[in-house]
Design a protein around this motif. Structure first.
Motif, PDB file in Angstrom:
ATOM      1  N   ASP A 215       4.696   2.629   6.568  1.00  0.00           N
ATOM      2  CA  ASP A 215       4.890   3.045   7.956  1.00  0.00           C
ATOM      3  C   ASP A 215       3.716   3.881   8.458  1.00  0.00           C
ATOM      4  OD1 ASP A 215       7.224   1.694   7.955  1.00  0.00           O
ATOM      5  OD2 ASP A 215       8.535   3.431   7.826  1.00  0.00           O
ATOM      6  N   ILE A 216       3.165   4.727   7.576  1.00  0.00           N
ATOM      7  CA  ILE A 216       2.019   5.538   8.006  1.00  0.00           C
ATOM      8  C   ILE A 216       0.806   4.643   8.250  1.00  0.00           C
ATOM      9  CG2 ILE A 216       0.467   7.451   7.397  1.00  0.00           C
ATOM     10  CD1 ILE A 216       2.736   8.629   5.707  1.00  0.00           C
ATOM     11  N   LEU A 217       0.546   3.705   7.328  1.00  0.00           N
ATOM     12  CA  LEU A 217      -0.588   2.782   7.497  1.00  0.00           C
ATOM     13  C   LEU A 217      -0.459   2.010   8.807  1.00  0.00           C
ATOM     14  CD1 LEU A 217      -1.061   1.256   3.910  1.00  0.00           C
ATOM     15  CD2 LEU A 217      -2.649   2.768   5.141  1.00  0.00           C
ATOM     16  N   SER A 218       0.737   1.495   9.056  1.00  0.00           N
ATOM     17  CA  SER A 218       0.923   0.667  10.242  1.00  0.00           C
ATOM     18  C   SER A 218       0.810   1.501  11.519  1.00  0.00           C
ATOM     19  CB  SER A 218       2.261  -0.062  10.118  1.00  0.00           C
ATOM     20  OG  SER A 218       2.955  -0.064  11.324  1.00  0.00           O
ATOM     21  N   ALA A 219       1.317   2.726  11.492  1.00  0.00           N
ATOM     22  CA  ALA A 219       1.216   3.584  12.682  1.00  0.00           C
ATOM     23  C   ALA A 219      -0.239   3.957  12.949  1.00  0.00           C
ATOM     24  CB  ALA A 219       2.067   4.837  12.507  1.00  0.00           C
ATOM     25  N   LEU A 220      -1.007   4.235  11.893  1.00  0.00           N
ATOM     26  CA  LEU A 220      -2.426   4.572  12.079  1.00  0.00           C
ATOM     27  C   LEU A 220      -3.166   3.386  12.703  1.00  0.00           C
ATOM     28  CD1 LEU A 220      -3.271   6.391   8.714  1.00  0.00           C
ATOM     29  CD2 LEU A 220      -3.372   7.406  11.006  1.00  0.00           C
ATOM     30  N   LYS A 221      -2.914   2.221  12.163  1.00  0.00           N
ATOM     31  CA  LYS A 221      -3.591   1.020  12.645  1.00  0.00           C
ATOM     32  C   LYS A 221      -3.270   0.795  14.129  1.00  0.00           C
ATOM     33  CE  LYS A 221      -3.926  -3.888  11.429  1.00  0.00           C
ATOM     34  NZ  LYS A 221      -2.993  -4.425  12.442  1.00  0.00           N
ATOM     35  N   ARG A 222      -1.983   0.824  14.431  1.00  0.00           N
ATOM     36  CA  ARG A 222      -1.570   0.574  15.819  1.00  0.00           C
ATOM     37  C   ARG A 222      -2.114   1.618  16.776  1.00  0.00           C
ATOM     38  NH1 ARG A 222       4.844  -0.692  15.177  1.00  0.00           N
ATOM     39  NH2 ARG A 222       4.650  -2.692  14.123  1.00  0.00           N
ATOM     40  N   SER A 223      -2.065   2.875  16.376  1.00  0.00           N
ATOM     41  CA  SER A 223      -2.489   3.937  17.278  1.00  0.00           C
ATOM     42  C   SER A 223      -3.972   3.865  17.547  1.00  0.00           C
ATOM     43  CB  SER A 223      -2.149   5.301  16.684  1.00  0.00           C
ATOM     44  OG  SER A 223      -0.789   5.379  16.407  1.00  0.00           O
ATOM     45  N   LEU A 224      -4.750   3.538  16.515  1.00  0.00           N
ATOM     46  CA  LEU A 224      -6.203   3.502  16.697  1.00  0.00           C
ATOM     47  C   LEU A 224      -6.635   2.330  17.566  1.00  0.00           C
ATOM     48  CD1 LEU A 224      -7.513   4.703  13.243  1.00  0.00           C
ATOM     49  CD2 LEU A 224      -7.990   5.753  15.461  1.00  0.00           C
ATOM     50  N   GLU A 225      -5.750   1.327  17.698  1.00  0.00           N
ATOM     51  CA  GLU A 225      -6.088   0.185  18.549  1.00  0.00           C
ATOM     52  C   GLU A 225      -6.322   0.605  19.987  1.00  0.00           C
ATOM     53  OE1 GLU A 225      -3.049  -2.759  18.158  1.00  0.00           O
ATOM     54  OE2 GLU A 225      -3.628  -3.212  16.076  1.00  0.00           O
ATOM     55  N   ASP A 226      -5.489   1.514  20.498  1.00  0.00           N
ATOM     56  CA  ASP A 226      -5.642   1.849  21.915  1.00  0.00           C
ATOM     57  C   ASP A 226      -5.897   3.342  22.161  1.00  0.00           C
ATOM     58  OD1 ASP A 226      -3.200   2.855  21.402  1.00  0.00           O
ATOM     59  OD2 ASP A 226      -2.155   1.834  23.020  1.00  0.00           O
TER      60      ASP A 226
ATOM     61  N   ALA B 133      -6.582   8.394   2.903  1.00  0.00           N
ATOM     62  CA  ALA B 133      -7.716   7.943   2.081  1.00  0.00           C
ATOM     63  C   ALA B 133      -7.673   6.425   1.930  1.00  0.00           C
ATOM     64  CB  ALA B 133      -7.665   8.622   0.717  1.00  0.00           C
ATOM     65  N   GLU B 134      -6.480   5.894   1.691  1.00  0.00           N
ATOM     66  CA  GLU B 134      -6.333   4.442   1.562  1.00  0.00           C
ATOM     67  C   GLU B 134      -6.731   3.742   2.857  1.00  0.00           C
ATOM     68  OE1 GLU B 134      -2.432   3.219   0.353  1.00  0.00           O
ATOM     69  OE2 GLU B 134      -2.857   1.083   0.718  1.00  0.00           O
ATOM     70  N   PHE B 135      -6.255   4.287   3.980  1.00  0.00           N
ATOM     71  CA  PHE B 135      -6.548   3.682   5.276  1.00  0.00           C
ATOM     72  C   PHE B 135      -8.051   3.690   5.562  1.00  0.00           C
ATOM     73  CE2 PHE B 135      -7.198   4.012   9.870  1.00  0.00           C
ATOM     74  CZ  PHE B 135      -6.526   2.884  10.297  1.00  0.00           C
ATOM     75  N   LEU B 136      -8.725   4.811   5.248  1.00  0.00           N
ATOM     76  CA  LEU B 136     -10.155   4.950   5.535  1.00  0.00           C
ATOM     77  C   LEU B 136     -11.011   4.276   4.460  1.00  0.00           C
ATOM     78  CD1 LEU B 136     -10.000   8.741   6.474  1.00  0.00           C
ATOM     79  CD2 LEU B 136     -10.391   6.867   8.081  1.00  0.00           C
ATOM     80  N   GLU B 137     -10.338   3.802   3.406  1.00  0.00           N
ATOM     81  CA  GLU B 137     -11.033   3.172   2.277  1.00  0.00           C
ATOM     82  C   GLU B 137     -12.067   4.097   1.670  1.00  0.00           C
ATOM     83  OE1 GLU B 137     -12.349  -0.528   3.982  1.00  0.00           O
ATOM     84  OE2 GLU B 137     -10.382  -1.448   3.726  1.00  0.00           O
ATOM     85  N   VAL B 138     -11.656   5.335   1.409  1.00  0.00           N
ATOM     86  CA  VAL B 138     -12.540   6.291   0.720  1.00  0.00           C
ATOM     87  C   VAL B 138     -11.761   6.882  -0.463  1.00  0.00           C
ATOM     88  CG1 VAL B 138     -13.812   6.917   2.815  1.00  0.00           C
ATOM     89  CG2 VAL B 138     -11.791   8.244   2.160  1.00  0.00           C
ATOM     90  N   SER B 139     -12.483   7.443  -1.408  1.00  0.00           N
ATOM     91  CA  SER B 139     -11.807   8.104  -2.529  1.00  0.00           C
ATOM     92  C   SER B 139     -11.523   9.560  -2.169  1.00  0.00           C
ATOM     93  CB  SER B 139     -12.665   8.010  -3.786  1.00  0.00           C
ATOM     94  OG  SER B 139     -13.941   8.563  -3.503  1.00  0.00           O
ATOM     95  N   GLN B 140     -10.832  10.263  -3.063  1.00  0.00           N
ATOM     96  CA  GLN B 140     -10.536  11.672  -2.813  1.00  0.00           C
ATOM     97  C   GLN B 140     -11.332  12.543  -3.787  1.00  0.00           C
ATOM     98  OE1 GLN B 140      -6.604  12.940  -1.498  1.00  0.00           O
ATOM     99  NE2 GLN B 140      -5.851  10.923  -2.066  1.00  0.00           N
ATOM    100  N   TYR B 141     -11.663  13.740  -3.354  1.00  0.00           N
ATOM    101  CA  TYR B 141     -12.405  14.669  -4.218  1.00  0.00           C
ATOM    102  C   TYR B 141     -11.675  16.007  -4.250  1.00  0.00           C
ATOM    103  CZ  TYR B 141     -13.965  17.291  -0.150  1.00  0.00           C
ATOM    104  OH  TYR B 141     -13.985  18.067   0.973  1.00  0.00           O
TER     105      TYR B 141
END
Lengths: 413, 413
Positions: A48-59, A82-90
């Protein structure tokens, strides 16, 4: 600049907690001229978080999230970001030191869970949170920005007020301002017809909305412009034009409520108010008293629920009660005279009615309410015919009676 | 069954109105076993509504919308729904008749705008709204359902409770049931400690949550199962176990409020109640009267805001007022005796205090409140020391006083 708000948390979704964070965020972003495009409330789970981020960033150019940054198991926002941005964590040593300092200050020690709290998506910029251990986070993604904050309201507000809002204010080109005009006693449709000409003549960037609630309609005029001064003077002019047309239907502006407006009127004229309530059972008195300083103009009130008390405390004649019944014009008039005399006040308001759901008759069905307001020289009465819901009837009658009192005072020299 | 909620209205988005509708919808749908997938709040403009409908229907079986069904220009939900469903709109004669009847009942007439309100997307099924003119609407789309309701909370709630919830309840496979145990006078942590053993022994599918609010903590026990009968008997057992441990901290269950519980106690014992309120200004009376049938046990109340009225209407001695001040144990005791005598009641409750923000002194700071409850033979008093917020002080005192009255009645033979 368009912005979306995502609030994360099961407790919000199932209504266990009312989402005041989004209301706050909407308000402060909007008044800065940022257009709030949408608000999302979701469960704290990955999909749900991934999908909300994707949708929100669209507009939207900016996405603001709250919640899920704490130290417990169900706080997964950072991992999903981190998963959404495709980066690792430090692991951020500085943040860990800050947390240790924060806890030392409180005389407590950190645990393993707090260490876990110090992993962040690569590229995170921090926005200071002096109120707690979870910092605000700013992440950039394809020319857009994601701002992630904890869900605890005072922590979130600290981050907004000290970090996010000053940052966005610098970038603003447009201002969005509002005026709210408050009316009572008439419906939305009626008002819309009266001010149709003004509404139709609004130019680009201006808009008008009706916000009806029980017994009251607020008219909100909004405008968007680069020119702050012109914006305010145009809005003031529209507010005045609407007030001119609606006349005494308008009881106030912005955050005014009837009990504040009436309080000011009584205070200015040096009049003292007394109340006699039957079916509203103290509701009107409690509204009057909710205003600080009301002792300056409010003497007191009687909740004369039984006929005996109407007679004994207010001197309503037994014959009047017997002949016309407790819910009658004659009785509310005697209640007003009795209140003026026995409470030694200048103005009295009396209400008697059948709030329901029981107690109705064919002649006087549930929802029959008589109201009287008067001074020593003059009385004015009104009969309301409402529906069956007890609480709505009591609330509506209280608001109506206060407005009836306001109109009486307007006509009183 | 997954459900999404869309609340429509600029006033929600910009935080002018806090979105309590979605909290309510989340709560009632969840308790029915419907999974609330997401909540959306959007502007009342075409593009945003279309996009929210599209997105919500992607991962939900039912989409519930509120707002934008009124008669004015900014109410565009129906037009957008028709566009989304790719159907035309028709004029519904029945609906127009209903609206005309509704207005006739209120003694008002309809306008052209109300006629416009009677156009609906083809295929609309109506869900009755007895609280207003905008009916609930059910539309079917590719095996999924869209339910559209007005945004006025009591209208929306009527449609949910009388139409939508009964319909959905029939379709549920799993049951999610809850028990709510209501306590007053003690904090969340204290209660959690007392019932820790019960909480730790809950098996899979059962959960417990604490919902604190001003002066009260509700304990909610939830369980999910296909076996409805077992579910209910287990929940009842847990509810009884918790009640046994907490004793008279528990004042009721489910939707009980203090004024209902007290009303029943008074009625059973054939006692009549009178009130004397100073700082709460009728708030306690209005709570008592909010319960239908309260005239059976409630005689009336006095809002004695000024010292003169305390003396004149209740016989509080001028010397007592002068020596101890209006906010004192001595004065509330005399207020109780005076109420019993003058209102001829069995039980009286009196409150006098400094609600703030003004009026405090060093000896009696803002938030000092004296409460007394008594019968002819016995009186019991309590001093509260609260903080500075006027509205909170009044509300908290009212709840505390009602609970104090309940405890007094428990001990009264």
């Amino acid at each position: 600049m368009r912005c979306s708000i995502i609030t994360i948390g099961t407790e919000l979704l199932i209504g266990q907690v009312i989402d005041t964070n989004s209301a706050y965020l909407g308000k402060v972003l909007n008044s800065l001229g940022v257009q709030v495009a949408s608000r999302f409330t979701i469960d704290d789970n990955r999909e749900d978080i991934l999908s909300a981020l994707k949708r929100s960033l669209e507009d939207s150019d900016i996405v603001v999230t709250t919640g899920g940054l704490g130290p417990t198991k169900d706080d997964i926002t950072k991992n999903v970001l981190a998963e959404f941005l495709e980066v690792s964590q430090y692991f951020d040593e500085n943040q860990y030191e800050l947390i240790q300092k924060f806890f030392t200050k409180l005389g407590r020690t950190t645990t393993e869970a707090h260490k876990n709290q110090c992993f962040f998506p690569e590229g995170t910029e921090f926005i200071e949170n002096k109120m707690g251990t979870a910092q605000g986070m700013l992440m950039r993604h394809k020319g857009k920005r994601i701002i992630s904050m904890p869900g605890v309201p005072y922590e979130m507000k600290y981050i907004m007020e000290h970090g996010v809002l000053p940052m966005l204010a610098k970038e603003q080109e447009y201002y969005i301002h509002h005026r709210t005009i408050r009316t009572a006693g008439v419906g939305e449709t009626h008002i819309a017809e009266k001010i149709a000409e003004i509404e139709n003549s609004l130019t680009n960037g201006f808009s008008l909305a009706y916000l009806p609630s029980l017994g009251s309609v607020r008219i909100r005029v909004s405008a968007k412009s680069k020119d702050r001064i012109n914006l305010d003077s145009s809005l003031d002019r529209i507010q005045n034009d609407i007030t001119d047309i609606l006349g005494d239907m308008v009881y106030g502006y912005a955050d005014d409520v009837l009990e504040i407006v009436i309080g000011k009127m009584l205070l200015e004229r040096g009049l003292r108010l007394g109340l006699a309530e039957s079916c509203t059972g103290g509701k009107i008195a409690s509204k009057v008293v909710s205003i600080s300083g009301s002792s300056e103009y409010f003497e007191g009130g009687l909740v004369v629920y039984s006929n005996e008390l109407k007679n004994q405390l207010l001197g309503v004649k037994s014959e009047t009660l017997a002949e016309f019944g407790a819910v009658s014009e004659e009785v509310v008039k005697e209640m007003v005279s009795g209140t003026i005399e026995r409470l030694n006040v200048d103005i009295a308001l009396a209400v008697s009615g059948i709030a329901g759901p029981g107690g109705g008759t064919i002649d006087k069905p549930v929802g029959t309410i008589w109201i009287c307001v008067g001074s020593k020289n003059r009385q004015s009465t009104y009969k309301l015919q409402l529906l069956k819901d007890r609480k709505k009837n009591i609330e509506y009658t209280s608001l109506f009676a206060l407005n009836f009192l306001r109109l009486f005072l307007l006509r009183e020299e």
